[in-house]
Design a protein around this motif. Structure first.
Motif, PDB file in Angstrom:
ATOM      1  N   ASN A 130      46.546  71.694  89.749  1.00 60.04           N
ATOM      2  CA  ASN A 130      47.837  71.236  89.227  1.00 60.04           C
ATOM      3  C   ASN A 130      47.690  69.971  88.394  1.00 60.04           C
ATOM      4  O   ASN A 130      48.244  69.867  87.293  1.00 60.04           O
ATOM      5  CB  ASN A 130      48.810  70.980  90.375  1.00 60.04           C
ATOM      6  CG  ASN A 130      49.531  72.226  90.840  1.00 60.04           C
ATOM      7  OD1 ASN A 130      49.803  73.123  90.051  1.00 60.04           O
ATOM      8  ND2 ASN A 130      49.844  72.285  92.119  1.00 60.04           N
ATOM      9  N   GLU A 131      46.938  69.014  88.923  1.00 60.52           N
ATOM     10  CA  GLU A 131      46.808  67.734  88.214  1.00 60.52           C
ATOM     11  C   GLU A 131      46.038  67.909  86.907  1.00 60.52           C
ATOM     12  O   GLU A 131      46.407  67.329  85.874  1.00 60.52           O
ATOM     13  CB  GLU A 131      46.131  66.700  89.122  1.00 60.52           C
ATOM     14  CG  GLU A 131      47.009  66.281  90.301  1.00 60.52           C
ATOM     15  CD  GLU A 131      46.421  65.132  91.098  1.00 60.52           C
ATOM     16  OE1 GLU A 131      45.464  64.483  90.608  1.00 60.52           O
ATOM     17  OE2 GLU A 131      46.917  64.885  92.207  1.00 60.52           O
ATOM     18  N   ALA A 132      44.989  68.708  86.945  1.00 62.05           N
ATOM     19  CA  ALA A 132      44.211  68.945  85.724  1.00 62.05           C
ATOM     20  C   ALA A 132      45.039  69.723  84.711  1.00 62.05           C
ATOM     21  O   ALA A 132      45.011  69.430  83.509  1.00 62.05           O
ATOM     22  CB  ALA A 132      42.925  69.693  86.064  1.00 62.05           C
ATOM     23  N   ALA A 133      45.791  70.721  85.183  1.00 61.55           N
ATOM     24  CA  ALA A 133      46.603  71.541  84.286  1.00 61.55           C
ATOM     25  C   ALA A 133      47.722  70.738  83.630  1.00 61.55           C
ATOM     26  O   ALA A 133      48.067  70.975  82.468  1.00 61.55           O
ATOM     27  CB  ALA A 133      47.177  72.728  85.051  1.00 61.55           C
ATOM     28  N   LYS A 134      48.297  69.797  84.362  1.00 66.18           N
ATOM     29  CA  LYS A 134      49.329  68.944  83.779  1.00 66.18           C
ATOM     30  C   LYS A 134      48.755  68.134  82.623  1.00 66.18           C
ATOM     31  O   LYS A 134      49.404  67.968  81.581  1.00 66.18           O
ATOM     32  CB  LYS A 134      49.912  68.015  84.846  1.00 66.18           C
ATOM     33  CG  LYS A 134      50.848  68.725  85.815  1.00 66.18           C
ATOM     34  CD  LYS A 134      51.292  67.784  86.926  1.00 66.18           C
ATOM     35  CE  LYS A 134      52.118  68.533  87.972  1.00 66.18           C
ATOM     36  NZ  LYS A 134      52.441  67.690  89.144  1.00 66.18           N
ATOM     37  N   ARG A 135      47.530  67.652  82.810  1.00 63.45           N
ATOM     38  CA  ARG A 135      46.885  66.867  81.753  1.00 63.45           C
ATOM     39  C   ARG A 135      46.630  67.735  80.524  1.00 63.45           C
ATOM     40  O   ARG A 135      46.876  67.305  79.390  1.00 63.45           O
ATOM     41  CB  ARG A 135      45.563  66.286  82.269  1.00 63.45           C
ATOM     42  CG  ARG A 135      45.715  65.146  83.261  1.00 63.45           C
ATOM     43  CD  ARG A 135      46.046  63.818  82.593  1.00 63.45           C
ATOM     44  NE  ARG A 135      44.981  63.377  81.700  1.00 63.45           N
ATOM     45  CZ  ARG A 135      43.876  62.745  82.098  1.00 63.45           C
ATOM     46  NH1 ARG A 135      43.699  62.462  83.394  1.00 63.45           N
ATOM     47  NH2 ARG A 135      42.968  62.364  81.232  1.00 63.45           N
TER      48      ARG A 135
END
Length: 293
Positions: A130-135
């Motif tokens: 999730n965190e990587a995809a948001k970036r």
């Protein structure tokens, strides 16, 4: 029968590290788009205009890059200690992808697989994804989860858990016909199940549905047939997959992939191209960026 509205590309993996030959021969075969090795593209991280010119000389565009937890042995989404490294690596790839005009980053899981991934581990993995995809999404690049044999995300229960745990607004899906089949899934059914999130597709054949999870050494260059083979020479029934993609209104990239050729990459990808055109009735030659010249 309705026409497939997607676009055909090819993966450079068949050529190994012979990156420029991959561009030359992919173009010679009539493919108009390629998914190159991430390591090759990163050599041009600060020279993206030069890389665009190289692609242009071969009448190619870039479809996507393969990232996620890949790139380093034993790096896994499920390992919280790898979280920051994975996030920064994928943000780096997304910046390059965006400059090159592509829109997709394949989120490959970490390997090699040692055991089934537990729900607790999948919860940790989802946080990282999730965190990587948001970036990447902030940079205009869609992160596409890609289940893969012999990795931490292989089986249907692992895929289902992550698709539930991950934010549907930023985490998309990149089904691979061979990896799904090898893990016991029906690619057409899975495509329909996650129809709203399918954003990128690998079209790949499997030598035998039985020669899968335990046969990783077969990919390492011995004399046995590889696990993956040219399209149409293996065990996968592709027309239902194409019908499922038509049904969900898919208009994105369909990237032809074969990890290892038993002849030459040129011959293998010619077989694949002819199968797509003759058996699946999808135009490859003479198509520029998805439109017939």
């Amino acid at each position: 029968m309705s026409e497939f509205k997607g676009k055909i590309g090819v993966h450079a993996i068949t050529w190994g590290q012979d990156h420029f030959k991959a561009l030359e021969e992919a173009s010679k075969l009539g493919y108009s788009a390629i998914e190159p090795w991430a390591s090759f593209v990163l050599e041009y991280e600060d020279r993206t205009e030069e890389f665009k010119e190289i692609l242009g000389r071969h009448n190619l565009v870039m479809t996507a890059l393969y990232g996620g937890a890949s790139g380093e042995m034993n790096r896994r989404f499920a390992d919280p200690a790898s979280r920051n490294d994975i996030i920064e690596y994928n943000a780096r790839l997304a910046r390059v992808i965006a400059k090159l005009g592509a829109e997709h980053l394949v989120f490959g899981p970490g390997g090699p697989r040692q055991k089934p991934t537990t729900l607790e581990e999948l919860k940790h993995a989802a946080i990282t994804i999730n965190e990587a995809a948001k970036r990447t999404f902030e940079l205009g690049v869609k992160a596409c989860l890609h289940p893969h044999l012999w990795t931490e995300v292989q089986d249907e229960n692992e895929l289902d858990a992550l698709m539930t745990l991950c934010d549907p607004d930023v985490v998309f899906f990149a089904p691979d016909t061979a990896h799904l089949t090898g893990a016991g899934m029906d690619p057409a059914a899975i495509i329909r199940k996650y129809r709203e999130r399918v954003a990128y597709v690998h079209l790949k054949d499997l030598t035998s549905k039985e020669a899968t999870k335990e046969d990783f050494p077969m990919l390492l260059g011995n004399e046995a047939l590889p696990v993956f083979c040219e399209l149409g020479l293996g065990s996968i029934d592709f027309p239902p997959v194409i019908e499922a993609l038509k049904e969900i209104g898919y208009t994105g990239w369909l990237t032809v992939e074969i990890d290892q050729s038993t002849s030459t990459p040129l011959q293998s990808l010619e077989i694949c191209r002819d199968f797509v055109e003759q058996q699946l009735n999808i135009k490859v030659k003479g198509v520029a960026h998805g439109h017939v010249d």
